[in-house]
Design a protein around this motif. Structure first.
Motif, PDB file in Angstrom:
ATOM      1  N   THR A  26     119.743 -83.519 103.472  1.00  0.00           N
ATOM      2  CA  THR A  26     121.104 -83.722 102.959  1.00  0.00           C
ATOM      3  C   THR A  26     121.658 -85.092 103.325  1.00  0.00           C
ATOM      4  O   THR A  26     122.664 -85.513 102.788  1.00  0.00           O
ATOM      5  N   GLY A  27     121.032 -85.756 104.288  1.00  0.00           N
ATOM      6  CA  GLY A  27     121.531 -87.037 104.777  1.00  0.00           C
ATOM      7  C   GLY A  27     122.389 -86.902 106.017  1.00  0.00           C
ATOM      8  O   GLY A  27     122.725 -87.893 106.659  1.00  0.00           O
ATOM      9  N   ALA A  28     122.763 -85.665 106.371  1.00  0.00           N
ATOM     10  CA  ALA A  28     123.632 -85.449 107.532  1.00  0.00           C
ATOM     11  C   ALA A  28     122.958 -85.873 108.833  1.00  0.00           C
ATOM     12  O   ALA A  28     123.595 -86.486 109.696  1.00  0.00           O
ATOM     13  N   LEU A  29     121.678 -85.551 108.989  1.00  0.00           N
ATOM     14  CA  LEU A  29     120.974 -85.911 110.221  1.00  0.00           C
ATOM     15  C   LEU A  29     120.892 -87.422 110.351  1.00  0.00           C
ATOM     16  O   LEU A  29     121.261 -87.986 111.394  1.00  0.00           O
ATOM     17  N   ARG A  30     120.454 -88.080 109.319  1.00  0.00           N
ATOM     18  CA  ARG A  30     120.358 -89.545 109.343  1.00  0.00           C
ATOM     19  C   ARG A  30     121.734 -90.157 109.634  1.00  0.00           C
ATOM     20  O   ARG A  30     121.870 -91.084 110.415  1.00  0.00           O
ATOM     21  N   GLY A  31     122.764 -89.624 109.028  1.00  0.00           N
ATOM     22  CA  GLY A  31     124.114 -90.144 109.213  1.00  0.00           C
ATOM     23  C   GLY A  31     124.681 -89.905 110.594  1.00  0.00           C
ATOM     24  O   GLY A  31     125.647 -90.564 110.995  1.00  0.00           O
ATOM     25  N   SER A  32     124.090 -88.973 111.348  1.00  0.00           N
ATOM     26  CA  SER A  32     124.607 -88.677 112.684  1.00  0.00           C
ATOM     27  C   SER A  32     124.101 -89.642 113.750  1.00  0.00           C
ATOM     28  O   SER A  32     124.575 -89.613 114.884  1.00  0.00           O
ATOM     29  N   GLY A  33     123.157 -90.510 113.409  1.00  0.00           N
ATOM     30  CA  GLY A  33     122.635 -91.467 114.380  1.00  0.00           C
ATOM     31  C   GLY A  33     123.706 -92.445 114.789  1.00  0.00           C
ATOM     32  O   GLY A  33     124.437 -92.975 113.957  1.00  0.00           O
ATOM     33  N   GLN A  34     123.831 -92.655 116.104  1.00  0.00           N
ATOM     34  CA  GLN A  34     124.857 -93.571 116.582  1.00  0.00           C
ATOM     35  C   GLN A  34     124.455 -94.261 117.880  1.00  0.00           C
ATOM     36  O   GLN A  34     123.667 -93.747 118.648  1.00  0.00           O
ATOM     37  N   VAL A  35     125.047 -95.416 118.075  1.00  0.00           N
ATOM     38  CA  VAL A  35     124.887 -96.182 119.307  1.00  0.00           C
ATOM     39  C   VAL A  35     126.261 -96.208 119.971  1.00  0.00           C
ATOM     40  O   VAL A  35     127.236 -96.630 119.353  1.00  0.00           O
ATOM     41  N   VAL A  47     123.198 -98.421 127.495  1.00  0.00           N
ATOM     42  CA  VAL A  47     123.642 -98.079 126.147  1.00  0.00           C
ATOM     43  C   VAL A  47     122.957 -96.769 125.784  1.00  0.00           C
ATOM     44  O   VAL A  47     121.752 -96.625 125.966  1.00  0.00           O
ATOM     45  N   THR A  48     123.726 -95.834 125.269  1.00  0.00           N
ATOM     46  CA  THR A  48     123.201 -94.542 124.850  1.00  0.00           C
ATOM     47  C   THR A  48     123.130 -94.510 123.333  1.00  0.00           C
ATOM     48  O   THR A  48     124.079 -94.912 122.656  1.00  0.00           O
ATOM     49  N   LEU A  49     122.008 -94.042 122.807  1.00  0.00           N
ATOM     50  CA  LEU A  49     121.876 -93.872 121.374  1.00  0.00           C
ATOM     51  C   LEU A  49     121.249 -92.523 121.101  1.00  0.00           C
ATOM     52  O   LEU A  49     120.499 -92.008 121.925  1.00  0.00           O
ATOM     53  N   GLY A  50     121.598 -91.932 119.982  1.00  0.00           N
ATOM     54  CA  GLY A  50     121.049 -90.623 119.680  1.00  0.00           C
ATOM     55  C   GLY A  50     121.504 -90.094 118.333  1.00  0.00           C
ATOM     56  O   GLY A  50     122.227 -90.761 117.591  1.00  0.00           O
ATOM     57  N   PHE A  51     121.056 -88.884 118.044  1.00  0.00           N
ATOM     58  CA  PHE A  51     121.357 -88.196 116.796  1.00  0.00           C
ATOM     59  C   PHE A  51     121.970 -86.848 117.115  1.00  0.00           C
ATOM     60  O   PHE A  51     121.696 -86.259 118.152  1.00  0.00           O
ATOM     61  N   GLY A  52     122.766 -86.356 116.180  1.00  0.00           N
ATOM     62  CA  GLY A  52     123.326 -85.023 116.292  1.00  0.00           C
ATOM     63  C   GLY A  52     124.815 -85.058 116.582  1.00  0.00           C
ATOM     64  O   GLY A  52     125.323 -86.007 117.165  1.00  0.00           O
ATOM     65  N   ASN A  53     125.492 -84.041 116.116  1.00  0.00           N
ATOM     66  CA  ASN A  53     126.906 -83.823 116.364  1.00  0.00           C
ATOM     67  C   ASN A  53     127.179 -82.361 116.044  1.00  0.00           C
ATOM     68  O   ASN A  53     126.243 -81.600 115.837  1.00  0.00           O
ATOM     69  N   SER A  54     128.412 -81.955 116.005  1.00  0.00           N
ATOM     70  CA  SER A  54     128.707 -80.540 115.780  1.00  0.00           C
ATOM     71  C   SER A  54     128.223 -80.053 114.421  1.00  0.00           C
ATOM     72  O   SER A  54     127.937 -78.868 114.249  1.00  0.00           O
ATOM     73  N   ALA A  55     128.106 -80.948 113.456  1.00  0.00           N
ATOM     74  CA  ALA A  55     127.613 -80.563 112.130  1.00  0.00           C
ATOM     75  C   ALA A  55     126.091 -80.605 112.037  1.00  0.00           C
ATOM     76  O   ALA A  55     125.509 -80.048 111.108  1.00  0.00           O
ATOM     77  N   MET A  57     123.632 -79.815 114.659  1.00  0.00           N
ATOM     78  CA  MET A  57     123.164 -79.343 115.962  1.00  0.00           C
ATOM     79  C   MET A  57     121.653 -79.124 115.987  1.00  0.00           C
ATOM     80  O   MET A  57     121.079 -78.855 117.030  1.00  0.00           O
ATOM     81  N   TYR A  58     121.010 -79.279 114.843  1.00  0.00           N
ATOM     82  CA  TYR A  58     119.568 -79.048 114.726  1.00  0.00           C
ATOM     83  C   TYR A  58     118.749 -80.316 114.955  1.00  0.00           C
ATOM     84  O   TYR A  58     117.523 -80.290 114.826  1.00  0.00           O
ATOM     85  N   ALA A  59     119.372 -81.420 115.283  1.00  0.00           N
ATOM     86  CA  ALA A  59     118.660 -82.699 115.420  1.00  0.00           C
ATOM     87  C   ALA A  59     117.452 -82.595 116.350  1.00  0.00           C
ATOM     88  O   ALA A  59     116.375 -83.084 116.022  1.00  0.00           O
ATOM     89  N   GLU A  64     111.622 -82.701 117.427  1.00  0.00           N
ATOM     90  CA  GLU A  64     110.507 -82.201 118.227  1.00  0.00           C
ATOM     91  C   GLU A  64     109.461 -81.413 117.450  1.00  0.00           C
ATOM     92  O   GLU A  64     108.396 -81.125 117.983  1.00  0.00           O
ATOM     93  N   ASN A  65     109.705 -81.061 116.211  1.00  0.00           N
ATOM     94  CA  ASN A  65     108.778 -80.229 115.440  1.00  0.00           C
ATOM     95  C   ASN A  65     107.647 -81.083 114.857  1.00  0.00           C
ATOM     96  O   ASN A  65     107.745 -81.602 113.746  1.00  0.00           O
ATOM     97  N   LEU A  66     106.564 -81.167 115.592  1.00  0.00           N
ATOM     98  CA  LEU A  66     105.427 -81.989 115.179  1.00  0.00           C
ATOM     99  C   LEU A  66     104.626 -81.366 114.039  1.00  0.00           C
ATOM    100  O   LEU A  66     103.839 -82.059 113.394  1.00  0.00           O
ATOM    101  N   SER A  67     104.823 -80.093 113.772  1.00  0.00           N
ATOM    102  CA  SER A  67     104.055 -79.450 112.701  1.00  0.00           C
ATOM    103  C   SER A  67     104.792 -79.471 111.358  1.00  0.00           C
ATOM    104  O   SER A  67     104.207 -79.103 110.341  1.00  0.00           O
ATOM    105  N   ALA A  68     106.035 -79.910 111.335  1.00  0.00           N
ATOM    106  CA  ALA A  68     106.781 -79.973 110.075  1.00  0.00           C
ATOM    107  C   ALA A  68     106.203 -81.068 109.183  1.00  0.00           C
ATOM    108  O   ALA A  68     105.746 -82.102 109.666  1.00  0.00           O
ATOM    109  N   ARG A  69     106.248 -80.821 107.899  1.00  0.00           N
ATOM    110  CA  ARG A  69     105.800 -81.829 106.933  1.00  0.00           C
ATOM    111  C   ARG A  69     107.017 -82.571 106.429  1.00  0.00           C
ATOM    112  O   ARG A  69     107.995 -81.960 106.007  1.00  0.00           O
ATOM    113  N   HIS A  70     106.956 -83.891 106.491  1.00  0.00           N
ATOM    114  CA  HIS A  70     108.078 -84.723 106.076  1.00  0.00           C
ATOM    115  C   HIS A  70     107.649 -85.644 104.940  1.00  0.00           C
ATOM    116  O   HIS A  70     106.471 -85.909 104.748  1.00  0.00           O
TER     117      HIS A  70
END
Length: 107
Positions: A26-35, A47-55, A57-59, A64-70
């Motif tokens: 959906t683009g939500a995960l990519r959009g949650s990346g922040q510095v 400096v802290t950087l990461g992904f995820g927010n209340s919307a 939470m699955y980041a 970590e899912n190495l078996s998922a196909r992307h």
């Protein structure tokens, strides 16, 4: 603080690459990346950087899912791998950036 500026610039570069590799549905995960703004404590700068927010939470699960196909160009470990790759040469890049900032300030 010149070290904070240099470290923030390095983190932004890493985040740009991490977002490029982030799986997109959906683009939500990519959009949650922040510095976050640099934190200075004495002679220590971080400096802290990461992904995820209340919307998004699955980041961590996507990361970590190495078996998922992307889709091509995206992957699990979308933040960890760019961080590890950036570690090579980071010290030299930060030193060069600090040197330039100090030289510019001296002019």
């Amino acid at each position: 603080h010149v070290a904070a500026t240099a470290l923030r610039r390095e983190a932004e570069t890493i985040m740009t690459e991490a977002k490029r590799r982030t799986p997109v549905l959906t683009g939500a995960l990519r959009g949650s990346g922040q510095v976050q703004a640099p934190e200075v404590s004495g002679s220590r700068v971080s400096v802290t950087l990461g992904f995820g927010n209340s919307a998004v939470m699955y980041a961590i699960f996507v990361h970590e899912n190495l078996s998922a196909r992307h889709k091509p160009g995206t992957e699990a470990k979308f933040l960890e791998r760019p961080m590890l790759e950036a570690a090579r040469g980071m010290e030299a890049r930060l030193a060069a950036s600090l040197r330039k900032e100090i030289e510019d300030a001296a002019r």
